[in-house]
Design a protein around this motif. Structure first.
Motif, PDB file in Angstrom:
ATOM      1  N   LYS A 155       0.853  -1.176   0.000  1.00  0.00           N
ATOM      2  CA  LYS A 155       0.000   0.000   0.000  1.00  0.00           C
ATOM      3  C   LYS A 155       0.890   1.228   0.000  1.00  0.00           C
ATOM      4  O   LYS A 155       1.837   1.320   0.769  1.00  0.00           O
ATOM      5  CB  LYS A 155      -0.900   0.011   1.225  1.00  0.00           C
ATOM      6  N   ILE A 156       0.581   2.166  -0.879  1.00  0.00           N
ATOM      7  CA  ILE A 156       1.330   3.414  -0.931  1.00  0.00           C
ATOM      8  C   ILE A 156       0.532   4.440  -0.148  1.00  0.00           C
ATOM      9  O   ILE A 156      -0.527   4.890  -0.572  1.00  0.00           O
ATOM     10  CB  ILE A 156       1.550   3.860  -2.381  1.00  0.00           C
ATOM     11  N   ASP A 157       1.044   4.778   1.021  1.00  0.00           N
ATOM     12  CA  ASP A 157       0.382   5.685   1.946  1.00  0.00           C
ATOM     13  C   ASP A 157       1.127   7.018   1.949  1.00  0.00           C
ATOM     14  O   ASP A 157       2.351   7.039   2.032  1.00  0.00           O
ATOM     15  CB  ASP A 157       0.377   5.065   3.346  1.00  0.00           C
ATOM     16  N   SER A 158       0.396   8.110   1.869  1.00  0.00           N
ATOM     17  CA  SER A 158       1.043   9.426   1.820  1.00  0.00           C
ATOM     18  C   SER A 158       1.752   9.766   3.126  1.00  0.00           C
ATOM     19  O   SER A 158       2.713  10.530   3.125  1.00  0.00           O
ATOM     20  CB  SER A 158       0.022  10.507   1.483  1.00  0.00           C
ATOM     21  N   GLN A 159       1.318   9.200   4.233  1.00  0.00           N
ATOM     22  CA  GLN A 159       1.932   9.479   5.529  1.00  0.00           C
ATOM     23  C   GLN A 159       3.052   8.497   5.871  1.00  0.00           C
ATOM     24  O   GLN A 159       4.101   8.877   6.353  1.00  0.00           O
ATOM     25  CB  GLN A 159       0.878   9.421   6.647  1.00  0.00           C
ATOM     26  N   LYS A 160       2.810   7.209   5.617  1.00  0.00           N
ATOM     27  CA  LYS A 160       3.735   6.158   6.044  1.00  0.00           C
ATOM     28  C   LYS A 160       4.671   5.683   4.944  1.00  0.00           C
ATOM     29  O   LYS A 160       5.589   4.915   5.212  1.00  0.00           O
ATOM     30  CB  LYS A 160       2.941   4.955   6.559  1.00  0.00           C
ATOM     31  N   GLY A 161       4.442   6.075   3.695  1.00  0.00           N
ATOM     32  CA  GLY A 161       5.241   5.574   2.588  1.00  0.00           C
ATOM     33  C   GLY A 161       4.669   4.259   2.083  1.00  0.00           C
ATOM     34  O   GLY A 161       3.463   4.051   2.090  1.00  0.00           O
ATOM     35  N   ILE A 162       5.528   3.346   1.693  1.00  0.00           N
ATOM     36  CA  ILE A 162       5.093   2.052   1.179  1.00  0.00           C
ATOM     37  C   ILE A 162       5.056   1.055   2.318  1.00  0.00           C
ATOM     38  O   ILE A 162       6.038   0.896   3.043  1.00  0.00           O
ATOM     39  CB  ILE A 162       6.022   1.574   0.053  1.00  0.00           C
TER      40      ILE A 162
END
Length: 168
Positions: A155-162
């Motif tokens: 999952k590519i998350d804007s806060q946590k990265g990949i």
């Protein structure tokens, strides 16, 4: 962009290589998808409106695919070079040369695997060949993001990265 690590950190060099290859690899992606669509869905080569539009398409501005490309580039760095340590290549090559060989080979392999999925082919064609002027590409972009999540189980998350996820 704020650089937090060493300037010759392999992830920065790799990212630079990926960015320099973006246009040629996106052109490869679109050309491959067009051929794959015609082979799979028009095996007899009948010329209908869709086939003609695909064959006549010659655009080279793939701004709609830039986010997808950047996400794939990030996934590649995550999967193959997640540790950000400096790297020494003992065969005498420059790291940029190494990455300019490895990244396109992996990208092309992924494109071949992606094209086994009809929804991927349709999303790419929708964002390139059949892209209307008044179209908002959010739905196709979301389908491509979901495709990346399912295909790589990331999952590519804007806060946590990949982040690794388990997809059902």
């Amino acid at each position: 962009m704020l650089r937090k690590f060493f300037p010759l950190d392999k992830n920065y060099v790799l990212e630079e290589a990926q960015l320099s290859l973006q246009n040629s690899l996106l052109q490869y992606l679109v050309d491959y998808v067009k051929v794959e669509y015609l082979l799979r869905f028009n095996a007899l080569g009948l010329m209908d409106e869709t086939a003609e539009k695909i064959q006549q398409h010659s655009g080279s501005d793939y701004m709609q695919l830039q986010e997808f490309y950047m996400n794939l580039a990030g996934v590649y760095r995550f999967k193959h070079y997640s540790d950000n340590q400096l790297e020494f290549i003992f065969d005498g090559r420059d790291p940029m040369e190494k990455y300019m060989e490895e990244w396109p080979a992996t990208f092309r392999q992924w494109v071949k695997e992606f094209c086994r999925h009809e929804q991927f082919i349709r999303a790419i064609l929708e964002l390139t060949v059949f892209y209307p002027e008044d179209y908002t590409p959010q739905m196709a972009g979301l389908r491509l993001s979901t495709f990346i999540t399912k295909f790589f189980e990331l999952k590519i998350d804007s806060q946590k990265g990949i982040v690794k996820v388990k997809v059902a």
